[in-house]
Design a protein around this motif. Structure first.
Motif, PDB file in Angstrom:
ATOM      1  N   PHE A 125       0.796  -1.107  -0.038  1.00 49.59           N
ATOM      2  CA  PHE A 125      -0.058   0.159   0.095  1.00 49.59           C
ATOM      3  C   PHE A 125       0.865   1.191  -0.014  1.00 49.59           C
ATOM      4  O   PHE A 125       0.716   2.153  -0.729  1.00 49.59           O
ATOM      5  CB  PHE A 125      -0.886  -0.147   1.314  1.00 49.59           C
ATOM      6  CG  PHE A 125      -2.150   0.761   0.856  1.00 49.59           C
ATOM      7  CD1 PHE A 125      -3.208   0.216   0.400  1.00 49.59           C
ATOM      8  CD2 PHE A 125      -2.254   2.061   1.596  1.00 49.59           C
ATOM      9  CE1 PHE A 125      -4.411   1.012   0.428  1.00 49.59           C
ATOM     10  CE2 PHE A 125      -3.581   2.914   1.316  1.00 49.59           C
ATOM     11  CZ  PHE A 125      -4.392   2.510   0.511  1.00 49.59           C
ATOM     12  N   ASN A 136      -0.565  -7.391  -6.347  1.00 51.17           N
ATOM     13  CA  ASN A 136      -2.159  -7.050  -6.315  1.00 51.17           C
ATOM     14  C   ASN A 136      -2.938  -7.855  -7.378  1.00 51.17           C
ATOM     15  O   ASN A 136      -2.501  -7.721  -8.561  1.00 51.17           O
ATOM     16  CB  ASN A 136      -2.144  -5.556  -6.555  1.00 51.17           C
ATOM     17  CG  ASN A 136      -3.831  -5.002  -6.383  1.00 51.17           C
ATOM     18  OD1 ASN A 136      -4.865  -5.794  -6.387  1.00 51.17           O
ATOM     19  ND2 ASN A 136      -3.885  -3.797  -6.271  1.00 51.17           N
ATOM     20  N   LEU A 155      -7.404   7.247  -3.053  1.00 53.26           N
ATOM     21  CA  LEU A 155      -5.965   6.589  -3.514  1.00 53.26           C
ATOM     22  C   LEU A 155      -5.334   7.214  -4.539  1.00 53.26           C
ATOM     23  O   LEU A 155      -4.027   7.289  -4.393  1.00 53.26           O
ATOM     24  CB  LEU A 155      -6.334   5.046  -4.043  1.00 53.26           C
ATOM     25  CG  LEU A 155      -7.000   4.165  -3.282  1.00 53.26           C
ATOM     26  CD1 LEU A 155      -7.168   2.753  -3.894  1.00 53.26           C
ATOM     27  CD2 LEU A 155      -6.375   3.927  -1.803  1.00 53.26           C
ATOM     28  N   TYR A 161      -5.993  -5.347   1.370  1.00 56.78           N
ATOM     29  CA  TYR A 161      -6.507  -4.439   2.312  1.00 56.78           C
ATOM     30  C   TYR A 161      -7.949  -4.120   2.143  1.00 56.78           C
ATOM     31  O   TYR A 161      -8.456  -4.733   0.948  1.00 56.78           O
ATOM     32  CB  TYR A 161      -5.753  -3.067   1.994  1.00 56.78           C
ATOM     33  CG  TYR A 161      -6.102  -2.316   0.730  1.00 56.78           C
ATOM     34  CD1 TYR A 161      -7.188  -1.181   0.696  1.00 56.78           C
ATOM     35  CD2 TYR A 161      -5.532  -2.473  -0.394  1.00 56.78           C
ATOM     36  CE1 TYR A 161      -7.641  -0.728  -0.662  1.00 56.78           C
ATOM     37  CE2 TYR A 161      -5.808  -2.006  -1.565  1.00 56.78           C
ATOM     38  CZ  TYR A 161      -6.872  -0.992  -1.633  1.00 56.78           C
ATOM     39  OH  TYR A 161      -7.293  -0.501  -2.913  1.00 56.78           O
ATOM     40  N   GLY A 173       2.490   2.890   4.380  1.00 59.00           N
ATOM     41  CA  GLY A 173       0.909   2.319   4.018  1.00 59.00           C
ATOM     42  C   GLY A 173       0.090   2.379   5.243  1.00 59.00           C
ATOM     43  O   GLY A 173      -1.160   2.543   5.245  1.00 59.00           O
ATOM     44  N   PHE A 220      -1.611   0.109  -6.332  1.00 54.18           N
ATOM     45  CA  PHE A 220      -3.077  -0.009  -6.409  1.00 54.18           C
ATOM     46  C   PHE A 220      -3.789  -0.572  -7.705  1.00 54.18           C
ATOM     47  O   PHE A 220      -4.861  -0.901  -7.655  1.00 54.18           O
ATOM     48  CB  PHE A 220      -3.629   1.345  -6.392  1.00 54.18           C
ATOM     49  CG  PHE A 220      -3.446   2.192  -5.050  1.00 54.18           C
ATOM     50  CD1 PHE A 220      -2.958   1.522  -3.915  1.00 54.18           C
ATOM     51  CD2 PHE A 220      -3.123   3.572  -5.209  1.00 54.18           C
ATOM     52  CE1 PHE A 220      -2.700   2.166  -2.543  1.00 54.18           C
ATOM     53  CE2 PHE A 220      -2.660   4.250  -3.828  1.00 54.18           C
ATOM     54  CZ  PHE A 220      -2.272   3.538  -2.653  1.00 54.18           C
TER      55      PHE A 220
END
Length: 524
Positions: free
Chosen positions: A268, A291, A475, A309, A460, A273
């Motif tokens: 993060f 991810n 984000l 997350y 993060g 992302f």
């Protein structure tokens, strides 16, 4: 108060020590304090920490970072926590006293329990938790404690004790005696986030809740001792700091609202992302995460599927993870065990002084091997030694082993997803080692991107806490904070790369299963 004058306090509790950091709106860490804690080794392959010492060091680093930065506690908007995962604590919430030392993620005492689980429940555990059964995870540690601490199972049935990973232990202590918490009946916020819960082997990553059948399978664990699972960034707020901590903060009550396992927090903090983004954290162990979006994918290549997350209750993003147990810890072993070096930073010039390893390979299977091998009976090995082997060759072999282990995991990720990895974002202490970063690029054939700020784990956790209270709106705003320091491009020819890697795979084969050959040496 402007956003520029608001800060996030992060508690980053790791395997060897605890850090408190203050993070600003632009993603800068304006100051930190750090203290190591003791490592306890009661028997071969057993590893413990004293939870009270960890809490004592946490209070100390909070005090010291405030003194160092001279930040007014009223300017601290929120607190985020990130932590060594899987490490297991059970305590009495009436007095805050642990019933036993924390059993650390590296600990292998539950290997026989895990063998039983693998033989009888492998499919159900993998399907519901995304994990490969291993002594690494919390479930078998809770089971061992319930069976081996006198009277504990009875106390657990009566609701006299509670369980938590280290994030839960810290959040409970941070909020202790404040009634403005999600679980006032527990004397503090007895919570964990989905990412940490997903590392226990008793959490259903599809339902985002504890799994009653797994609780039964893994030692009849009473559900009532478990913390409340919550999003990693929680606008409901886990709780506010209690009297003990607020005294350190000049009487201010600060919301605790961000929580993530250290490796998820690092991805993060690396603003990973987009689906396919990969990071590798070089710490005590190495942990590589990719991810994979909002749908969990079961690995066919012995990787873990884990919660990455969550910023909304009942929803999560997921990641594939390769967990490498021992990397930086091998450098510490050269320093403290073999005394080949006096301080860890000496390893880079020593390794560079050797043009190659002279045929030496080092497999750091001190506590078994994690992904993609998952052999809890593997043990460490140095092979290829000749009369001409010097300490510089061993030092170089230790660093090269870290890069080889990373390649093992990255190849498994490509096999699982079909995604060609464009770059590896790196962080953690050993990412400062230029030799290692270049060899990592060479042996994988993938560019290595190193950010300006290495402590992406702390970042993060700060971002997750800040999102919960609106310090960052989304984000995209966070992503603008990431800054590149250096790119390491592959320079090694393919033939050399593959020849070296074949040697590595041969060395690993010789390390696998060794504890089964001499079980008496490891208390098995």
């Amino acid at each position: 108060m402007t956003q520029e004058k608001r800060f996030i306090l992060v508690i980053d509790q790791g395997t060897t020590g605890t850090r408190a950091a203050l993070t600003s709106h632009n993603g800068s860490i304006i100051g930190y304090a750090y203290h190591e804690h003791s490592q306890v080794y009661p028997k071969p392959a057993w590893v413990e920490h004293n939870p009270m010492e960890i809490w004592e060091k946490t209070r100390l680093v909070i005090k010291e970072v405030l003194e160092f930065t001279k930040v007014d506690p009223r300017e601290i908007a929120a607190i985020g926590v990130t932590n060594q995962r899987e490490t297991t604590v059970i305590w009495d919430p009436r007095n805050g006293q642990p019933v036993y030392n924390a059993i650390v993620w590296q600990d292998r005492r539950t290997s026989s329990m895990v063998d039983y689980l693998k033989q009888n429940y492998l499919g159900v555990i993998q399907e519901r938790t995304g994990l490969v059964p291993d002594a690494y995870f919390s479930g078998s540690k809770i089971w061992w404690l319930l069976d081996n601490v006198p009277g504990l199972r009875d106390r657990a049935r009566k609701g006299e004790v509670v369980f938590g990973t280290i994030d839960t232990w810290l959040i409970w202590n941070l909020t202790r005696s404040n009634k403005d918490v999600l679980t006032p009946e527990r004397g503090g916020a007895h919570v964990t986030d989905y990412s940490n819960a997903s590392r226990t082997m008793i959490f259903n990553i599809h339902k985002l809740d504890w799994d009653d059948e797994l609780l039964e399978i893994e030692g009849k664990i009473p559900r009532d001792i478990l913390p409340l699972p919550r999003p990693s960034s929680d606008s409901r707020i886990y709780g506010y700091t209690g009297p003990e901590v607020s005294q350190l903060l000049g009487g201010v009550n600060i919301p605790v609202c961000g929580d993530a396992g250290d490796q998820q927090a690092a991805l993060f903090g690396q603003v990973g992302f987009e689906v396919g983004e990969v990071k590798s954290t070089y710490g005590t162990g190495n942990f590589i995460l990719m991810n994979i979006g909002d749908t969990p994918v079961r690995s066919r290549a012995n990787l873990l599927t884990t919660v990455y997350y969550s910023i909304e209750e009942g929803k999560a993003e997921y990641a594939l993870e390769g967990s490498i147990f021992i990397t930086g810890a091998a450098v510490q072993w050269l320093r403290d065990g073999l005394k080949i070096i006096e301080v860890s930073d000496e390893i880079e010039p020593l390794a560079v002084s050797a043009p190659d390893t002279g045929g030496v390979y080092f497999v750091p299977a001190f506590t078994g091997l994690g992904a993609p091998y998952w052999d809890q009976h593997a043990r460490g090995l140095i092979i290829g030694i000749t009369r001409g082997t010097e300490r510089k060759h061993i030092a170089r072999a230790v660093l090269e082993a870290i890069a080889y282990l990373n390649r093992d995991v990255l190849e498994a990720m490509v096999s699982d997803t079909g995604i060609k990895i464009p770059r590896i974002k790196v962080d953690g202490g050993a990412a400062r080692n230029n030799f290692l970063m270049q060899f990592q690029a060479d042996i994988t054939g993938i560019e290595v991107w190193r950010p300006v700020i290495f402590e992406t784990t702390s970042l993060g956790a700060a971002y997750l806490a800040g999102l919960a209270i609106g310090l960052w709106k989304n984000l995209d705003e966070i992503a603008k904070n990431w800054k590149l320091d250096r790119v390491f491009k592959p320079r090694m020819d393919i033939e050399t790369r593959e020849r070296l890697y074949r040697g590595w795979r041969a060395a690993v084969q010789r390390a696998l299963g060794w504890a089964k050959e001499v079980p008496w040496a490891y208390g098995l």
